[in-house]
Enzyme design. Structure first.
Site: not given
Ligand code: RIB
Ligand code: CA
Length: 302
Positions: A195, A238-240, A242
């Site tokens: 991420t 943009l962690h989430d 992904c």
């Protein structure tokens, strides 16, 4: 192909919010419900924010079920510094159109899973895994009917963001994460190793905003707010999103089979992952075509 039925379990949170807007805009996904967990900024605000995002996207008939206000053991970790005191960086959004359902998230998920064909619903988890662990414990038969679980969390070779080797979602509730990762269900973990490579810079924000679409404009506002609370002013991970991108286009990711145990001790590595022969194999995303991922995100939002 008919869209995949998903439940989003989330602690919105700025990057959660972009992930939710993407899922609502994607023709490949159909959001059956949103369940909330305390995570970033406490259950009352994450639940309100889920309702605000659904209202903003015109999907106010999607049910929101509030879940755990605390981890299974101990207390949570607050991330107000990143997400602001309302949890969405003060981005102007409407209020929720309707209150959350009265049923707690774990029971709501169990009822939904029992009422639909086995394997027809996937859980996309964007926060601490407390609700999913409660579902496994309270309703194992229902949990066995989950299609797959894709969860953002952990750090394999990447440094942590809570401790040197621990990542926020898993460190908030390591006991819950261990229940889920060791459940034997079809679990895919999307760690910081991946991420942190999917990053929005200012040009990306401008592209979303100049699209003239509502999801594009709101996502641009959310990313701008994500910059506001950050030291790094070049780009933001943009962690989430992904998790949703992997659900829609798995070919963008390099996924490997691994056996990873979670440190449930009380030391500096609480919540950290370590290889172990004692636990079932899960799928772990370890690399990504970041350019392709950002393109799919922008294409879908605009
Ligand atoms: O470590 C990243 C995770 O923690 C993301 O889900 C973000 O929303 C925060 O909850
Ligand atoms: Ca999150």
């Amino acid at each position: 192909m008919s869209p995949r039925q998903i439940v989003i379990d989330t602690d919105p949170g700025l990057d959660d919010a972009i992930a939710i807007l993407f899922a609502l805009a994607s023709p490949a996904l159909s959001v059956a419900a949103v369940t909330t967990v305390a995570g970033n900024i406490g259950l009352e605000r994450t639940t309100r924010n889920a309702g605000r995002l659904l209202a903003a996207a015109g999907h106010d008939t999607i049910p929101v079920a509030a879940g755990a206000s605390q981890p299974l053991v101990g207390r949570g970790i607050s991330e107000e510094a990143i997400h602001g005191d309302d949890g969405l960086g003060g981005v102007p959004l409407p209020g929720p159109m309707s209150p959350p359902v009265a049923t707690p998230a774990a029971r709501f998920l169990a009822e939904m899973l029992m009422s639909r064909p086995a394997g027809s619903i996937d859980i996309l988890a964007l926060g601490p895994l407390t609700n999913v662990a409660l579902l496994l414990d309270e309703s194992p038969e229902a949990a066995g009917r989950i299609g797959r679980i894709i969860a953002m969390g952990g750090a394999v070779n990447e440094r942590g963001n809570v401790g040197p080797r621990s990542e926020f979602n898993l460190a908030c509730d390591p006991e819950a994460a261990a229940r889920v990762l060791e459940s034997g269900l079809d679990v895919t973990l999307v760690p910081l190793d991946v991420t942190r490579k999917v990053r929005a810079d200012r040009d990306y924000l401008d592209r979303l905003r100049s699209s003239g679409t509502l999801p594009g404009a709101v996502a641009a506002d959310l990313i701008a707010a994500y910059f506001a609370g950050a030291r790094d002013q070049e780009s933001r991970p943009l962690h989430d999103p992904c998790v949703m991108l992997l659900a829609v286009q798995p070919a963008l990711f390099d996924v490997r089979r691994m056996r990873l145990a979670i440190d449930c001790g009380n030391g500096v590595d609480r919540g950290a992952l370590a290889p172990s022969s004692e636990v079932p194999e899960i799928a772990v995303a370890m690399d990504v075509d970041a350019k392709g991922a950002l393109e799919l995100l922008a294409q879908t939002l605009t």
